[in-house]
Design a protein around this motif. Structure first.
Motif, mmCIF file in Angstrom:
data_model
loop_
_atom_site.group_PDB
_atom_site.id
_atom_site.type_symbol
_atom_site.label_atom_id
_atom_site.label_comp_id
_atom_site.label_asym_id
_atom_site.label_seq_id
_atom_site.Cartn_x
_atom_site.Cartn_y
_atom_site.Cartn_z
ATOM 1 N N ARG A 130 0.361 -0.690 -3.504
ATOM 2 C CA ARG A 130 0.895 -1.862 -2.816
ATOM 3 C C ARG A 130 1.629 -1.472 -1.540
ATOM 4 O O ARG A 130 1.652 -2.229 -0.576
ATOM 5 N N GLN A 164 8.138 -7.395 4.882
ATOM 6 C CA GLN A 164 7.687 -8.753 5.227
ATOM 7 C C GLN A 164 6.584 -9.219 4.292
ATOM 8 O O GLN A 164 6.559 -10.371 3.858
ATOM 9 N N ASP A 165 5.724 -8.269 3.970
ATOM 10 C CA ASP A 165 4.631 -8.557 3.053
ATOM 11 C C ASP A 165 5.169 -9.030 1.709
ATOM 12 O O ASP A 165 4.725 -10.036 1.159
ATOM 13 N N LEU A 166 6.141 -8.268 1.196
ATOM 14 C CA LEU A 166 6.733 -8.607 -0.098
ATOM 15 C C LEU A 166 7.417 -9.958 -0.019
ATOM 16 O O LEU A 166 7.329 -10.780 -0.941
ATOM 17 N N ASP A 204 6.771 -10.591 13.768
ATOM 18 C CA ASP A 204 5.809 -10.231 12.736
ATOM 19 C C ASP A 204 5.537 -8.725 12.842
ATOM 20 O O ASP A 204 4.995 -8.247 13.829
ATOM 21 N N LYS A 219 3.475 -6.762 11.350
ATOM 22 C CA LYS A 219 2.070 -6.321 11.408
ATOM 23 C C LYS A 219 1.538 -6.394 12.832
ATOM 24 O O LYS A 219 0.877 -5.483 13.314
ATOM 25 N N THR A 227 6.696 -3.826 7.752
ATOM 26 C CA THR A 227 5.512 -4.597 7.345
ATOM 27 C C THR A 227 5.497 -4.752 5.835
ATOM 28 O O THR A 227 5.145 -5.814 5.318
ATOM 29 N N VAL A 228 5.914 -3.670 5.150
ATOM 30 C CA VAL A 228 5.947 -3.738 3.681
ATOM 31 C C VAL A 228 6.947 -4.787 3.225
ATOM 32 O O VAL A 228 6.647 -5.623 2.359
ATOM 33 N N ASP A 256 6.671 -12.378 1.982
ATOM 34 C CA ASP A 256 5.625 -13.402 2.040
ATOM 35 C C ASP A 256 5.128 -13.744 0.648
ATOM 36 O O ASP A 256 4.741 -14.873 0.365
ATOM 37 N N GLN A 257 5.146 -12.728 -0.230
ATOM 38 C CA GLN A 257 4.690 -12.974 -1.599
ATOM 39 C C GLN A 257 5.788 -13.572 -2.475
ATOM 40 O O GLN A 257 5.646 -13.641 -3.686
#
Ligand SMILES: Nc1ncnc2c1ncn2[C@@H]1O[C@H](COP(=O)(O)OP(=O)(O)O)[C@@H](O)[C@H]1O
Ligand SMILES: [Mg+2]
Lengths: 290, 407
Positions: A132, A189-191, A233, A235, A186-187, A193-194
């Motif tokens: 992940r 933000q990704d988390l 953002d 990414k 990015t990690v 987002d989830q």
């Protein structure tokens, strides 16, 4: 959204011989589920102390702290440990990985201490957590065989592995270069987002700009609490950074830092109740002097 | 409790990822355990060989020395009064009923020449029964007879050491030798007997008829150095001793108020004295060994103390991700137990190895007792666990942040 963290007048006093150090002087903070919050402030303002209290690594001297509606102040040591194990993922500036221990074994560690009995296949879970954060191909690397960014990602995977509801990170990019910092963001933000609640400490505006909300501490009190305008953002920035990077290599002598690294990228809107406090824009000048 | 499987896994990883630390920790146990076992084994081994030597003195042996004895059995100095004569031997032969064999012991010493060599040794005059009293078989030849004794025949039996020195191990039976310038004929060689309980080489001696030694070597005086007797049975020892005493008192014409002018010892007395000495020695060795065990334990404690300081950060990490203080403590305890067990086993193996080497290549005899192996093992284990436990307890009680920031 439901309230996940609520502190009320939390103080922390360190006793150093005769001297009392007031690291927190009454912090009241509400964080909702799914928020991404950056805590800022100059060195010594109490950011780490607050994070340690929020992360149940340290107990406040006074005040109330409730986590997911449960009053944490009255818990036993063991209950504290279980909360750290089950509900909170903590990422440190200095990674705090076990030396001579593979990434996979490091990530597996919280599952060792899981008492719920739900963990069926710790290896698979740990591998999934590493995948992940993009380290699926580094499972057997030991910390000294990994770069700083990779180590921090292992630490994040370890924080994630037991599926906590909150991820706390104290200066997670403090020891990393710009590119790796964006990479780590990015990690996060990704988390977020989830749906994961993320609280991170940083003294860099460019990093805070990836959060949705900024809380500013000074001398152990919150002096500003504002939403980030034009949240960045990570990414996209990473792609831009890489393009920029290759352009730089094409054009020798170019001094162009990417725009988002100038310290002017952070714009916030102050909520009405805090109009007395100076805006972050002016504060940033002060921050640079320190 | 965290699952036991996870606990063992954590302990196993910790031990294997820090080999040097693990080795140093076990080292104290290894040294302590092997030292205790081997020391006590040497003590037991020597005790055993002393016991065997005493048995080798002969069964049911009673020895009469000239000169009285004081209270508490302290000898006034053997031969200080020359109170025993061949007449006493004769009286005992005639009157004693509980005695099997009887032999005077007439000691002399001097230069012996034979086989082109010479050697200084003791010459002991005895009766033909002497060998059976002392349970001393012959290697070559034959014992002299009563007739030889009566005729003061110049015949001799060599101890193994003397035979080796003069004739280099060949059978010297029939050869001539000169003992203090008197020619003798060798009629046999005694079997090897080893050291006596006082450490004297029993094989460095020559046996000859008592009369021959008395009249041809010592110039005809009637006194004997001691009388050896064997009782008819072990049970009859005390009665036999009493009988000997009565006979000697009457032949010495002692009044009832007078003290004995001789003293009587039996094998049990000698065994007792020697065993007591040996037990003291075993105890001493045991004490030395116990000290080495304690020193080993302190070594473990040192390593544990040092590594706990070093490992406090690790403890902090474990606490931070949700380990309870008791989890950390149990893990440290498990590590200490595993290292102590391994160290204890290696120590036992080393002790067996050392005892094999000692028994095979040196005169030292080591006898490993199962009891002491268990004792050393459990003591070492306890030491390891205690010393592993206490330093860890302090660290496990810290809060995670203090442990992480520990310096
Ligand atoms: N363990 C401690 N003992 C004493 N003082 C401490 C301790 N930890 C932090 N402090 C003090 O508390 C204040 C806040 O520290 P900290 O929360 O680490 O600040 P920040 O993370 O914002 O730089 C500082 O003045 C610091 O010196
Ligand atoms: Mg800090």
């Amino acid at each position: 959204m439901s309230i996940i963290i609520e502190t009320e007048d939390v103080t922390k006093v360190y006793q150093m011989g005769q001297v009392q150090i007031h690291a927190l002087r009454g912090v009241s903070l509400i964080v909702h589920q799914g928020e991404m919050l950056a805590i800022m402030g100059s060195s010594g303002s109490g950011k780490s102390t607050l994070m340690n209290v929020l992360g149940c690594l340290d107990e406040p001297t006074s005040g109330r702290y409730s986590l997911e509606g449960m009053d944490v102040s009255s818990l036993t040591k063991n209950q504290y440990a279980d909360i750290r194990n089950q509900r909170i993922g903590f990422v440190f500036q200095v990674f705090n990985l076990l030396p001579r221990t593979s990434a996979l074994e490091n990530v597996e560690l919280p599952l060792f201490y899981d008492r719920t009995g739900h963990i069926k296949d710790p290896m698979r879970k740990s591998r999934a957590a590493l995948e992940r954060v993009g380290l699926g191909d580094r499972l057997d690397h030991e910390p000294n065989q990994l770069s700083g960014g990779e180590r921090q990602r292992v630490a994040i995977a370890r924080a994630l592995v037991n599926q906590p509801s909150i991820l706390l990170a104290d200066e997670p990019t403090g020891n990393l270069d710009t590119r790796t910092s964006i990479d780590v963001m990015t990690v996060f933000q990704d988390l977020n987002d989830q749906g994961m609640t993320v609280i991170l400490v940083t003294h860099e505006f460019d990093i805070a700009a990836y959060a949705a909300r900024v809380v500013k501490l000074r001398d152990g009190v919150i002096i500003q609490d504002a939403a980030v305008e034009g949240r960045r953002d990570a990414k996209r920035d990473l792609v831009a950074f890489e393009n920029k990077d290759s352009e730089d290599r094409d054009m020798m002598g170019h001094d162009g830092e990417p725009a988002f690294f100038t310290g002017h990228g952070l714009r916030v809107t102050s909520p009405p109740q805090q109009t007395d406090v100076s805006t972050c824009e002016t504060d940033s000048e002060e921050e640079k002097i320190i | 409790m965290m699952p036991i499987r996870n606990l063992l896994k954590a302990a196993y990883r910790s031990i294997t990822k820090n080999r040097l630390r693990s080795l140093l920790t076990s080292l104290g146990i290894i040294i302590g355990v092997s030292a205790v076992i081997i020391m006590v084994a040497i003590g037991e081994g020597s005790q055993k060989s002393i016991e065997e030597q005493i048995t080798a003195l002969g069964s049911n042996l009673i020895i009469v020395f000239p000169g009285g004895s004081r209270m508490g059995g302290v000898h006034r100095g053997a031969g200080s009064r020359q109170s025993l004569t061949l007449d006493d031997v004769k009286d005992l032969e005639d009157q004693a009923t509980l005695i099997d064999g009887i032999s005077p012991v007439v000691s002399s010493a001097g230069q012996v020449v034979g086989g082109g060599n010479n050697w200084n040794t003791s010459i002991v005059g005895v009766s033909p029964q002497y060998l059976s009293i002392r349970d001393w078989p012959l290697k070559y030849g034959q014992m002299f007879t009563e007739t030889d004794v009566r005729s003061r025949k110049k015949v001799a039996l060599l101890g193994q050491t003397v035979a080796d020195e003069l004739f280099g191990g060949q059978d010297p039976t029939g050869e001539k030798i000169r003992i203090v310038n008197t020619p003798f004929t060798i009629i046999g060689v005694l079997a090897e007997k080893g050291q006596n309980p006082m450490g004297r080489d029993e094989d460095d001696t020559i046996l000859a008829p008592s009369t021959t030694v008395l009249y041809r070597l010592k110039g005809g005086r009637n006194y004997v150095n001691m009388i050896n007797l064997s009782a008819v049975s072990l049970e009859a020892m005390d009665a036999a001793q009493e009988e000997v005493r009565t006979i000697l008192r009457s032949s010495h014409r002692l009044d009832p108020v007078e003290e004995d002018d001789f003293s009587i010892r039996n094998q049990a007395d000698i065994t007792e004295a020697a065993t007591a000495t040996m037990q003291t020695m075993t105890l001493l060795l045991g004490a030395v060994a116990a000290v080495s065990l304690v020193v080993g334990g302190i070594g473990i404690m040192n390593i544990m103390m040092v590594t706990v300081t070093e490992r406090t950060r690790e403890i902090g990490i474990r606490l931070a991700i949700g380990a309870r203080g008791s989890d950390v403590l149990t893990q440290f305890l498990t590590e200490a137990v595993v290292l102590s067990l391994i160290g204890g086993l290696v120590g036992i193996l080393m002790a067996f190895g050392a005892s094999f080497v000692l028994n095979t290549f040196t005169p030292i005899r080591a006898l490993i007792q199962p009891g002491i192996v268990l004792l050393a093992f459990f003591f070492a284990g306890t030491v390891g666990v205690l010393f592993g436990f206490f330093p860890a307890r302090k660290a496990a009680a810290l809060n995670p942040i203090d442990a992480l920031h520990y310096e």
